[in-house]
Design an enzyme around this catalytic site. Sequence first.
Site, PDB file in Angstrom:
ATOM      1  N   GLU A 181      -9.833   2.831  -5.157  1.00  0.00           N
ATOM      2  CA  GLU A 181      -9.440   4.204  -4.827  1.00  0.00           C
ATOM      3  C   GLU A 181      -8.246   4.697  -5.646  1.00  0.00           C
ATOM      4  OE1 GLU A 181     -10.906   4.388  -0.201  1.00  0.00           O
ATOM      5  OE2 GLU A 181      -8.925   3.517  -0.562  1.00  0.00           O
TER       6      GLU A 181
ATOM      7  N   ASP B 212       0.867  -1.189   0.000  1.00  0.00           N
ATOM      8  CA  ASP B 212       0.000   0.000   0.000  1.00  0.00           C
ATOM      9  C   ASP B 212       0.895   1.227   0.000  1.00  0.00           C
ATOM     10  OD1 ASP B 212      -2.336   1.753   0.400  1.00  0.00           O
ATOM     11  OD2 ASP B 212      -3.347  -0.111   0.914  1.00  0.00           O
TER      12      ASP B 212
ATOM     13  N   HIS C 265      -2.908   3.190  -4.648  1.00  0.00           N
ATOM     14  CA  HIS C 265      -2.298   2.694  -3.405  1.00  0.00           C
ATOM     15  C   HIS C 265      -0.901   2.155  -3.665  1.00  0.00           C
ATOM     16  CE1 HIS C 265      -5.628   3.264  -0.613  1.00  0.00           C
ATOM     17  NE2 HIS C 265      -6.453   2.853  -1.561  1.00  0.00           N
TER      18      HIS C 265
HETATM   19  C1  ACM Z   1     -10.807  -0.362   0.666  1.00  0.00           C
HETATM   20  O1  ACM Z   1     -11.283  -0.306   1.820  1.00  0.00           O
HETATM   21  N1  ACM Z   1     -10.208   0.704   0.159  1.00  0.00           N
HETATM   22  C2  ACM Z   1     -10.922  -1.533  -0.137  1.00  0.00           C
END
Ligand code: ACM
Length: 569
Positions: A364, A229, A300
């Site tokens: 995201e 991440d 991410h």
């Molecule tokens: C997430 O909670 N961004 C998958």
Amino acid sequence: MLLHLLPNNLFDRGKTSFIRSICKLVCMQKVALLFISVFISIIPYSQNTPSTFPLIPFPKEIKFSKETFSLTAKTKIILFDTSLRQEVGFLNNHLKSNYNIQLAISTVLPKSGHFILFKHTTSKPESEESYNLKMNPTSIQITAANNTGIFYAIETLIQLMPTEKKDIKKTFGSEVQIPCADISDSPQYQWRSMHLDCSRHFFSKEEVKKYIDYLAMYKFNVFHWHLTDDQGWRIEIKKYPLLTAIGSKRKETLIGRPKENKYDGITYNGFYTKNDIKEVVDYAAKRHITVLPEIEMPGHSTAALSAYPQYSCTGGPFETATNWGIKKEVYCAGNDSTFLFIQNVLTEVMDLFPGKYIHIGGDECPKDRWKTCRKCQQRMLAEKLAGENELQSYFIKRIEKFVNARGKQIIGWDEILEGGLAPNAAVMSWRGTEGGATAAKQHHYVVMTPGKPCYFDHYQSKEIDKEPIAIGGYNPLDSVYTYNPSPKGLNEEEAKFILGAQGCVWTEYIPDFSKVEYMSMPRMAALSEAIWTPADKRNYSDFINRLKLHAKTLDKLNINYARHFLNRE
Ligand code: ACM
Ligand code: ZN
């Protein structure tokens, strides 16, 4: 000889012999009753009640018995099939470490004596994970079509064993009293997973193994390992050593809420070597758990780009993130060398994880950089993509093709629906249930993990000031327990694509393993029952009663579980 029990004058009055013989009969019955009641008071009388069976998740079918099986060092394991040695070894290890008992294994069924028999059935099971457990005072018979079912029977048996020292007799070595039952069990959903974010905070391989133990106890079969991440890259990749040399480190970490803007000034780092990963994968496999690795893309990815900025749109430089939230730096979708980089990473990942699925993230991903990147815009033109959502879809489809060619499947967060789902992709529905329902309608496999109630980083009590800091949102135990993963509005065919559900433990506000335990226990137990046990066998207050008894096991394991349920009726 029993006539003295009758009043003498009955016969002295000269009644007929008929009356005399009636009296004799009545008298004998009385004595027989007396004899039986004395006998019953002498034999040990078992006190089994439903509370003697604090099983979680509760089995599909169970017939309680009043009888008890006393396991001692003389009890034999009968094993005809050597392929079950691993599972039998698991039981023996448990007996050794908890009761100092090691059972001998024999391949001959004894005519008498005390034994636990393990056997594969040949009949078609209800599911690949079904098992039967038949118990009486002299034998326990464990049967299943597959080793997974056998393992689950052992986990059930272990939950029936005493956890308190006073229940273990120490006369001639240990004697473990196990209440007998006849159990026929099978899961409701085939995918039962728990997730752990090891990027925001790193957990040692020993802690990860502990977590896997908890999953095994509740019959989960997938461990979703969030390995990369913005805040840290946690998996060794030989071809790209900077991913761990640079990407696994951050110079400091946010303290408290972002708005306070306070940092600890302490370097944070940690990653798993290939050997660590193999050890964890093997440990999980022995507990019939598949490890699902997650390698995030295209968003991410700040930690990866801090090590290899050439795969971004701007070229960097970047630093591994020190705070939480969505970051704008993402992989460049217009650059072929980015795909080569990701493919090389995934090749090493696929070699480490034997499961069918690789999680490629997909959530995201802000499109800011793509909108102003010459290469990304060129790609959109060349591929006739109408907007950046379709560019994201192009990205995921291209990765899927690569993964599929190596015999694996991808699974991603529900954003991978945007711009069009890759042909074979499975979806994890986290932003509610809609994404999951849409994917199932398109005949794609789905794992449900809607934030409400499946995110265990949320608060579990309304008294927030009494709770350790968590991400906003309220997911109490009862809402987890009553969760039904099958969304409304699906027809029978579509509903089959809902594989199951997952609990997620994101760790922005979870800096140590003790807090992982606090946030996940007992919500993990509640979810296990929601997805294993059929609805007509589930009852929240019954669950709470069992959980209160099961808490002795959690205490024995020194688990830092949340105790709100102890105050509930
Ligand atoms: C997430 O909670 N961004 C998958
Ligand atoms: Zn770009």
